[in-house]
Design a protein around this motif. Structure first.
Motif, short mmCIF file in Angstrom:
data_model
loop_
_atom_site.label_atom_id
_atom_site.label_comp_id
_atom_site.label_asym_id
_atom_site.label_seq_id
_atom_site.Cartn_x
_atom_site.Cartn_y
_atom_site.Cartn_z
N THR A 1 -31.77 -69.32 -20.74
CA THR A 1 -32.87 -69.06 -21.77
C THR A 1 -32.25 -67.94 -22.73
O THR A 1 -32.09 -66.78 -22.31
CB THR A 1 -34.07 -68.61 -21.33
OG1 THR A 1 -34.62 -69.73 -20.49
CG2 THR A 1 -35.18 -68.44 -22.42
N ALA A 2 -32.40 -68.23 -24.17
CA ALA A 2 -31.98 -67.22 -25.12
C ALA A 2 -33.25 -66.35 -25.30
O ALA A 2 -34.36 -66.89 -25.57
CB ALA A 2 -31.41 -67.83 -26.27
N LEU A 3 -33.07 -65.09 -25.48
CA LEU A 3 -34.06 -64.28 -25.59
C LEU A 3 -34.60 -64.26 -26.94
O LEU A 3 -35.55 -64.02 -27.74
CB LEU A 3 -33.80 -62.89 -25.34
CG LEU A 3 -33.80 -62.59 -23.80
CD1 LEU A 3 -33.42 -61.27 -23.40
CD2 LEU A 3 -35.35 -62.87 -23.30
N GLY A 4 -33.67 -64.54 -28.12
CA GLY A 4 -33.86 -64.37 -29.57
C GLY A 4 -34.36 -65.77 -29.77
O GLY A 4 -34.11 -66.83 -29.62
N ASP A 5 -35.37 -65.69 -30.84
CA ASP A 5 -35.57 -67.08 -31.51
C ASP A 5 -35.95 -66.92 -33.03
O ASP A 5 -35.62 -65.73 -33.60
CB ASP A 5 -37.15 -67.54 -30.79
CG ASP A 5 -38.04 -66.48 -30.80
OD1 ASP A 5 -38.54 -66.13 -32.06
OD2 ASP A 5 -38.67 -66.17 -29.99
N GLU A 6 -35.95 -68.00 -33.77
CA GLU A 6 -36.07 -67.89 -35.09
C GLU A 6 -37.17 -66.87 -35.62
O GLU A 6 -36.97 -66.19 -36.67
CB GLU A 6 -36.22 -69.27 -35.69
CG GLU A 6 -36.30 -69.27 -37.34
CD GLU A 6 -36.34 -70.77 -37.79
OE1 GLU A 6 -36.48 -70.96 -39.26
OE2 GLU A 6 -36.47 -71.56 -37.11
N LEU B 1 -43.96 -58.59 -30.42
CA LEU B 1 -45.34 -57.72 -29.96
C LEU B 1 -44.77 -57.03 -28.72
O LEU B 1 -45.08 -55.67 -28.43
CB LEU B 1 -46.32 -58.83 -29.37
CG LEU B 1 -47.68 -58.17 -28.83
CD1 LEU B 1 -48.89 -58.97 -29.02
CD2 LEU B 1 -47.43 -57.94 -27.22
N LEU B 2 -43.70 -57.60 -27.78
CA LEU B 2 -43.15 -56.53 -26.73
C LEU B 2 -42.60 -55.41 -27.15
O LEU B 2 -42.60 -54.26 -26.80
CB LEU B 2 -42.25 -57.71 -25.91
CG LEU B 2 -41.72 -57.00 -24.82
CD1 LEU B 2 -42.65 -56.78 -23.61
CD2 LEU B 2 -40.36 -57.66 -24.37
N GLY C 1 -44.33 -66.13 -21.95
CA GLY C 1 -45.13 -66.47 -22.94
C GLY C 1 -45.32 -65.41 -23.97
O GLY C 1 -46.18 -65.48 -24.80
N VAL C 2 -44.86 -63.97 -23.82
CA VAL C 2 -45.30 -63.10 -24.63
C VAL C 2 -44.66 -63.03 -25.84
O VAL C 2 -43.12 -63.23 -25.72
CB VAL C 2 -45.06 -61.79 -23.99
CG1 VAL C 2 -45.25 -60.52 -24.75
CG2 VAL C 2 -45.78 -61.70 -22.58
N VAL D 1 -36.54 -57.01 -18.05
CA VAL D 1 -38.10 -57.33 -18.51
C VAL D 1 -38.03 -57.85 -19.81
O VAL D 1 -39.27 -58.85 -19.78
CB VAL D 1 -38.27 -55.59 -18.79
CG1 VAL D 1 -38.27 -54.61 -17.62
CG2 VAL D 1 -37.57 -55.22 -20.07
N MET D 2 -37.34 -58.07 -20.61
CA MET D 2 -37.45 -59.06 -21.82
C MET D 2 -37.56 -60.52 -21.20
O MET D 2 -38.41 -61.16 -21.75
CB MET D 2 -36.30 -58.95 -22.76
CG MET D 2 -36.37 -57.56 -23.20
SD MET D 2 -34.71 -57.43 -24.64
CE MET D 2 -35.05 -58.46 -25.83
#
Length: 350
Positions: free
Chosen positions: A305-310, A215-216, A210-211, A202-203
Protein backbone atom coordinates in the motif's frame (compact mmCIF):
# COMPACT_ATOMS: atom_id res chain seq x y z
CA UNK A 1 37.80 42.67 7.50
CA UNK A 2 38.77 39.04 8.13
CA UNK A 3 39.00 36.88 6.17
CA UNK A 4 39.66 38.77 2.97
CA UNK A 5 38.02 37.62 -0.27
CA UNK A 6 39.94 34.73 -1.78
CA UNK A 7 41.36 33.71 1.61
CA UNK A 8 38.66 31.29 2.79
CA UNK A 9 38.60 27.74 1.41
CA UNK A 10 36.11 24.89 1.26
CA UNK A 11 37.31 21.29 0.91
CA UNK A 12 34.41 19.06 -0.10
CA UNK A 13 31.72 20.65 -2.28
CA UNK A 14 28.93 18.10 -1.96
CA UNK A 15 25.53 19.01 -0.54
CA UNK A 16 26.89 20.55 2.65
CA UNK A 17 29.89 22.22 1.01
CA UNK A 18 27.78 23.55 -1.86
CA UNK A 19 25.35 25.24 0.51
CA UNK A 20 28.19 26.81 2.53
CA UNK A 21 29.93 27.89 -0.69
CA UNK A 22 26.77 29.61 -1.89
CA UNK A 23 26.53 31.55 1.36
CA UNK A 24 30.21 32.57 1.15
CA UNK A 25 29.72 33.79 -2.42
CA UNK A 26 26.68 35.85 -1.44
CA UNK A 27 28.86 37.49 1.22
CA UNK A 28 31.44 38.42 -1.43
CA UNK A 29 34.18 36.22 0.02
CA UNK A 30 35.28 34.56 -3.26
CA UNK A 31 35.92 31.12 -1.69
CA UNK A 32 38.70 28.81 -2.85
CA UNK A 33 37.35 25.32 -3.59
CA UNK A 34 38.68 21.79 -3.79
CA UNK A 35 36.71 18.61 -4.43
CA UNK A 36 37.90 15.12 -5.38
CA UNK A 37 35.45 15.06 -8.29
CA UNK A 38 37.49 17.73 -10.03
CA UNK A 39 37.17 21.30 -11.21
CA UNK A 40 34.26 20.55 -13.54
CA UNK A 41 32.07 19.55 -10.58
CA UNK A 42 32.17 23.13 -9.22
CA UNK A 43 32.16 24.97 -12.54
CA UNK A 44 28.91 26.78 -11.68
CA UNK A 45 30.53 28.23 -8.55
CA UNK A 46 33.68 29.21 -10.44
CA UNK A 47 31.48 31.04 -12.93
CA UNK A 48 30.05 33.00 -9.98
CA UNK A 49 33.49 34.07 -8.76
CA UNK A 50 34.83 31.18 -6.68
CA UNK A 51 38.42 30.04 -7.18
CA UNK A 52 39.86 26.55 -7.71
CA UNK A 53 42.80 24.90 -5.93
CA UNK A 54 44.58 21.90 -7.43
CA UNK A 55 44.98 20.14 -4.07
CA UNK A 56 43.98 20.48 -0.42
CA UNK A 57 47.56 21.60 0.30
CA UNK A 58 47.39 24.40 -2.27
CA UNK A 59 44.07 25.54 -0.85
CA UNK A 60 45.50 25.66 2.68
CA UNK A 61 48.55 27.57 1.51
CA UNK A 62 46.30 30.27 0.01
CA UNK A 63 43.76 30.59 2.82
CA UNK A 64 43.44 32.06 6.31
CA UNK A 65 40.40 29.85 6.91
CA UNK A 66 40.05 26.25 5.73
CA UNK A 67 36.61 24.63 5.99
CA UNK A 68 35.90 20.94 5.53
CA UNK A 69 32.49 19.44 4.76
CA UNK A 70 32.95 15.74 3.99
CA UNK A 71 30.79 12.61 4.37
CA UNK A 72 32.87 10.35 6.63
CA UNK A 73 35.74 10.53 9.15
CA UNK A 74 38.13 8.76 6.78
CA UNK A 75 37.40 11.37 4.10
CA UNK A 76 38.30 14.17 6.52
CA UNK A 77 41.52 12.38 7.49
CA UNK A 78 42.43 11.91 3.82
CA UNK A 79 41.80 15.58 3.02
CA UNK A 80 43.91 16.63 5.98
CA UNK A 81 46.64 14.23 4.85
CA UNK A 82 46.53 12.44 8.17
CA UNK A 83 47.94 8.90 8.01
CA UNK A 84 45.87 5.96 9.21
CA UNK A 85 48.50 5.04 11.78
CA UNK A 86 49.78 7.57 14.28
CA UNK A 87 53.47 8.34 13.98
CA UNK A 88 53.55 8.14 10.19
CA UNK A 89 54.32 11.15 8.00
CA UNK A 90 51.44 13.34 6.81
CA UNK A 91 50.66 13.42 3.11
CA UNK A 92 52.51 16.15 1.17
CA UNK A 93 49.25 17.00 -0.65
CA UNK A 94 46.95 17.34 2.36
CA UNK A 95 45.64 20.36 4.24
CA UNK A 96 48.09 19.87 7.10
CA UNK A 97 51.04 20.17 4.71
CA UNK A 98 49.89 23.61 3.60
CA UNK A 99 48.23 24.96 6.73
CA UNK A 100 49.66 28.35 7.69
CA UNK A 101 50.48 29.47 11.26
CA UNK A 102 47.58 31.56 12.57
CA UNK A 103 45.10 30.02 10.13
CA UNK A 104 41.81 28.50 11.31
CA UNK A 105 40.41 25.09 10.40
CA UNK A 106 36.60 24.88 10.64
CA UNK A 107 35.15 21.36 10.57
CA UNK A 108 31.55 21.34 9.36
CA UNK A 109 31.43 17.56 8.80
CA UNK A 110 29.62 15.19 11.14
CA UNK A 111 32.51 12.94 12.01
CA UNK A 112 34.13 10.77 14.65
CA UNK A 113 34.84 12.28 18.09
CA UNK A 114 38.31 10.75 18.43
CA UNK A 115 39.25 11.62 14.87
CA UNK A 116 38.28 15.26 15.34
CA UNK A 117 40.34 15.52 18.52
CA UNK A 118 43.33 13.91 16.81
CA UNK A 119 43.16 16.32 13.87
CA UNK A 120 42.85 19.27 16.24
CA UNK A 121 46.15 18.29 17.86
CA UNK A 122 47.84 18.19 14.45
CA UNK A 123 46.35 21.55 13.47
CA UNK A 124 47.52 23.24 16.66
CA UNK A 125 50.96 21.65 16.35
CA UNK A 126 51.36 23.72 13.19
CA UNK A 127 50.43 26.97 14.90
CA UNK A 128 46.88 27.05 13.52
CA UNK A 129 43.54 26.97 15.35
CA UNK A 130 40.70 24.45 15.27
CA UNK A 131 36.93 24.92 15.38
CA UNK A 132 34.42 22.07 15.20
CA UNK A 133 31.09 23.34 13.90
CA UNK A 134 28.76 20.62 12.60
CA UNK A 135 25.43 22.01 11.44
CA UNK A 136 21.90 20.77 11.93
CA UNK A 137 18.41 21.68 10.76
CA UNK A 138 18.10 20.38 7.20
CA UNK A 139 19.75 21.20 3.87
CA UNK A 140 16.90 23.48 2.82
CA UNK A 141 17.55 25.67 5.85
CA UNK A 142 21.33 25.62 5.31
CA UNK A 143 20.89 26.91 1.77
CA UNK A 144 18.79 29.75 3.19
CA UNK A 145 21.55 30.61 5.67
CA UNK A 146 19.40 29.80 8.72
CA UNK A 147 21.07 26.63 10.02
CA UNK A 148 22.01 25.84 13.63
CA UNK A 149 25.74 25.35 14.30
CA UNK A 150 26.95 23.28 17.23
CA UNK A 151 30.35 24.77 18.01
CA UNK A 152 33.36 23.68 20.00
CA UNK A 153 36.28 26.12 20.14
CA UNK A 154 38.38 28.25 22.45
CA UNK A 155 36.59 31.50 23.35
CA UNK A 156 38.91 33.84 21.42
CA UNK A 157 38.83 31.63 18.32
CA UNK A 158 35.06 31.31 18.55
CA UNK A 159 34.61 35.09 18.59
CA UNK A 160 36.94 35.37 15.61
CA UNK A 161 35.01 32.91 13.43
CA UNK A 162 31.46 33.61 14.66
CA UNK A 163 30.64 36.08 11.82
CA UNK A 164 31.91 33.59 9.23
CA UNK A 165 29.96 30.63 10.63
CA UNK A 166 26.89 32.85 10.93
CA UNK A 167 26.72 33.26 7.15
CA UNK A 168 25.35 29.71 7.00
CA UNK A 169 24.31 29.08 10.59
CA UNK A 170 23.44 32.25 12.54
CA UNK A 171 21.92 30.16 15.34
CA UNK A 172 24.99 29.06 17.25
CA UNK A 173 25.10 26.73 20.26
CA UNK A 174 28.33 26.59 22.25
CA UNK A 175 28.84 22.98 23.30
CA UNK A 176 31.56 23.22 25.93
CA UNK A 177 34.73 21.19 25.50
CA UNK A 178 36.04 20.64 21.99
CA UNK A 179 34.54 17.42 20.64
CA UNK A 180 31.27 17.65 22.56
CA UNK A 181 29.63 19.38 19.62
CA UNK A 182 30.32 16.26 17.54
CA UNK A 183 28.69 14.04 20.15
CA UNK A 184 25.58 16.25 20.23
CA UNK A 185 25.30 16.27 16.41
CA UNK A 186 25.59 12.49 16.19
CA UNK A 187 22.91 12.05 18.86
CA UNK A 188 20.63 14.48 17.03
CA UNK A 189 20.74 12.36 13.89
CA UNK A 190 20.33 9.14 15.88
CA UNK A 191 17.01 10.42 17.24
CA UNK A 192 15.94 11.43 13.72
CA UNK A 193 16.72 7.91 12.50
CA UNK A 194 14.41 6.40 15.12
CA UNK A 195 11.63 8.78 14.07
CA UNK A 196 12.14 7.97 10.41
CA UNK A 197 11.72 4.27 11.19
CA UNK A 198 8.63 4.87 13.34
CA UNK A 199 6.83 7.18 10.90
CA UNK A 200 6.00 4.51 8.36
CA UNK A 201 4.34 2.26 10.90
CA UNK A 202 2.05 4.93 12.36
CA UNK A 203 1.22 6.34 8.94
CA UNK A 204 0.29 2.89 7.64
CA UNK A 205 -1.93 2.13 10.64
CA UNK A 206 -3.76 5.40 9.98
CA UNK A 207 -4.04 4.70 6.26
CA UNK A 208 -5.49 1.23 6.77
CA UNK A 209 -7.84 2.58 9.43
CA UNK A 210 -9.29 5.01 6.90
CA UNK A 211 -7.87 8.16 8.50
CA UNK A 212 -7.40 11.06 6.09
CA UNK A 213 -3.62 11.54 5.69
CA UNK A 214 -3.65 15.35 5.73
CA UNK A 215 -5.77 15.25 8.87
CA UNK A 216 -3.22 12.87 10.42
CA UNK A 217 -0.37 15.24 9.58
CA UNK A 218 -2.16 18.26 11.00
CA UNK A 219 -3.39 16.48 14.14
CA UNK A 220 0.07 15.12 14.93
CA UNK A 221 1.61 18.57 14.54
CA UNK A 222 -0.27 19.82 17.60
CA UNK A 223 0.02 16.59 19.61
CA UNK A 224 2.65 15.09 21.87
CA UNK A 225 3.80 12.86 19.00
CA UNK A 226 5.10 15.76 16.92
CA UNK A 227 8.76 16.05 15.83
CA UNK A 228 10.99 17.89 13.39
CA UNK A 229 11.08 14.79 11.18
CA UNK A 230 7.31 14.47 11.16
CA UNK A 231 6.82 18.10 10.13
CA UNK A 232 9.55 18.20 7.45
CA UNK A 233 9.55 14.66 6.04
CA UNK A 234 5.86 13.70 5.91
CA UNK A 235 5.51 15.53 2.59
CA UNK A 236 8.54 13.65 1.22
CA UNK A 237 6.82 10.36 1.96
CA UNK A 238 3.66 11.54 0.25
CA UNK A 239 5.51 12.61 -2.92
CA UNK A 240 7.64 9.43 -2.92
CA UNK A 241 11.07 11.10 -2.68
CA UNK A 242 11.71 10.10 0.96
CA UNK A 243 13.74 13.22 1.75
CA UNK A 244 16.55 12.97 -0.81
CA UNK A 245 18.68 15.84 0.59
CA UNK A 246 20.05 13.45 3.23
CA UNK A 247 20.78 9.91 2.15
CA UNK A 248 20.26 6.58 3.87
CA UNK A 249 24.02 6.03 3.72
CA UNK A 250 24.66 9.29 5.56
CA UNK A 251 22.14 8.39 8.24
CA UNK A 252 23.63 4.91 8.61
CA UNK A 253 27.06 6.50 9.03
CA UNK A 254 25.84 8.65 11.91
CA UNK A 255 24.20 5.65 13.59
CA UNK A 256 27.52 3.80 13.23
CA UNK A 257 29.36 6.70 14.86
CA UNK A 258 26.82 6.67 17.69
CA UNK A 259 27.27 2.95 18.18
CA UNK A 260 31.00 3.56 18.53
CA UNK A 261 30.35 6.09 21.29
CA UNK A 262 27.95 3.66 22.95
CA UNK A 263 30.55 0.89 22.97
CA UNK A 264 33.14 3.27 24.41
CA UNK A 265 30.85 4.14 27.31
CA UNK A 266 29.17 0.69 27.69
CA UNK A 267 25.69 1.99 26.82
CA UNK A 268 23.24 -0.68 25.55
CA UNK A 269 21.88 0.02 22.07
CA UNK A 270 18.58 -1.84 22.22
CA UNK A 271 16.72 0.62 20.00
CA UNK A 272 19.46 1.90 17.75
CA UNK A 273 20.82 -1.57 17.07
CA UNK A 274 17.49 -2.39 15.45
CA UNK A 275 17.42 0.96 13.63
CA UNK A 276 20.89 0.27 12.21
CA UNK A 277 19.64 -3.05 10.82
CA UNK A 278 16.64 -1.35 9.24
CA UNK A 279 18.88 1.12 7.41
CA UNK A 280 21.12 -1.72 6.25
CA UNK A 281 18.02 -3.44 4.81
CA UNK A 282 16.96 -0.21 3.10
CA UNK A 283 20.35 0.36 1.50
CA UNK A 284 20.46 -3.22 0.25
CA UNK A 285 16.97 -2.97 -1.24
CA UNK A 286 16.73 0.64 -2.42
CA UNK A 287 20.35 1.80 -2.68
CA UNK A 288 22.69 3.85 -0.54
CA UNK A 289 21.61 7.09 -2.19
CA UNK A 290 17.95 6.65 -1.30
CA UNK A 291 16.54 9.31 1.03
CA UNK A 292 16.93 9.04 4.78
CA UNK A 293 13.16 8.54 5.23
CA UNK A 294 13.36 5.38 3.11
CA UNK A 295 12.46 3.05 6.05
CA UNK A 296 8.87 4.16 5.43
CA UNK A 297 8.98 2.47 2.03
CA UNK A 298 9.81 -0.85 3.70
CA UNK A 299 6.40 -0.63 5.40
CA UNK A 300 4.66 0.40 2.17
CA UNK A 301 6.16 -2.55 0.31
CA UNK A 302 5.41 -5.00 3.12
CA UNK A 303 1.77 -3.89 3.15
CA UNK A 304 1.43 -3.48 -0.61
CA UNK A 305 0.00 0.00 0.00
CA UNK A 306 1.36 3.43 -0.97
CA UNK A 307 0.87 6.11 1.67
CA UNK A 308 0.61 8.91 -0.86
CA UNK A 309 -2.61 9.50 -2.79
CA UNK A 310 -3.72 12.11 -5.27
CA UNK A 311 -5.70 14.12 -2.70
CA UNK A 312 -2.82 14.34 -0.22
CA UNK A 313 -0.24 15.05 -2.91
CA UNK A 314 -2.39 17.95 -4.09
CA UNK A 315 -2.42 19.36 -0.53
CA UNK A 316 1.39 19.33 -0.43
CA UNK A 317 2.19 20.19 -4.06
CA UNK A 318 3.56 23.69 -3.30
CA UNK A 319 4.50 23.02 0.32
CA UNK A 320 7.80 24.20 1.72
CA UNK A 321 9.00 25.34 5.12
CA UNK A 322 11.34 27.56 7.03
CA UNK A 323 12.31 27.58 10.70
CA UNK A 324 12.33 30.00 13.61
CA UNK A 325 13.56 29.83 17.18
CA UNK A 326 10.62 30.47 19.50
CA UNK A 327 11.30 30.66 23.25
CA UNK A 328 14.46 28.63 22.72
CA UNK A 329 12.84 25.85 20.70
CA UNK A 330 13.15 25.02 17.01
CA UNK A 331 9.82 25.74 15.29
CA UNK A 332 8.79 24.71 11.78
CA UNK A 333 6.92 27.37 9.82
CA UNK A 334 4.97 25.86 6.93
CA UNK A 335 4.63 27.76 3.65
CA UNK A 336 2.13 27.36 0.79
CA UNK A 337 0.00 25.02 2.86
CA UNK A 338 -3.60 25.11 4.08
CA UNK A 339 -3.18 25.34 7.84
CA UNK A 340 -6.42 24.48 9.67
CA UNK A 341 -5.08 25.92 12.93
CA UNK A 342 -4.59 29.53 11.87
CA UNK A 343 -7.45 30.71 14.04
CA UNK A 344 -6.05 29.19 17.23
CA UNK A 345 -2.33 29.78 16.63
CA UNK A 346 -0.06 32.46 18.03
CA UNK A 347 1.61 34.33 15.20
CA UNK A 348 5.35 34.88 15.07
CA UNK A 349 6.28 38.54 15.26
CA UNK A 350 7.67 39.89 11.99
Amino acid sequence: SWPRPGRVGMVGVGQLGSAVTGNLLRAGLQPVLYDLRGEASVRHFLDEGALWAASPRELAERCDVVMTGLPRPEHVSAAMGLPAQEGSEVSPDGILAGLQPGAVWIEHSTTDFNNTVRIRAEVERRGAKAVAAPVTGGMQILKAGKMVALVGAEEDVFEQVRPLISLSAPRIVRCGDFGHETVVKILTNMLCAVQDCAMGEVMMIAKKSGVDMKLLFDAMRISSGNSFCWETEFARVIDGTYFPDFTAEMMAKDIELGQGLARKHSVPMLMHGQVAQIYDMCMAKYGKDSGSTIPVKLIEDACGTALGDEKTREAFKDWTYTTELVDGSYTIVHKNYDNPYDSISHKLQK
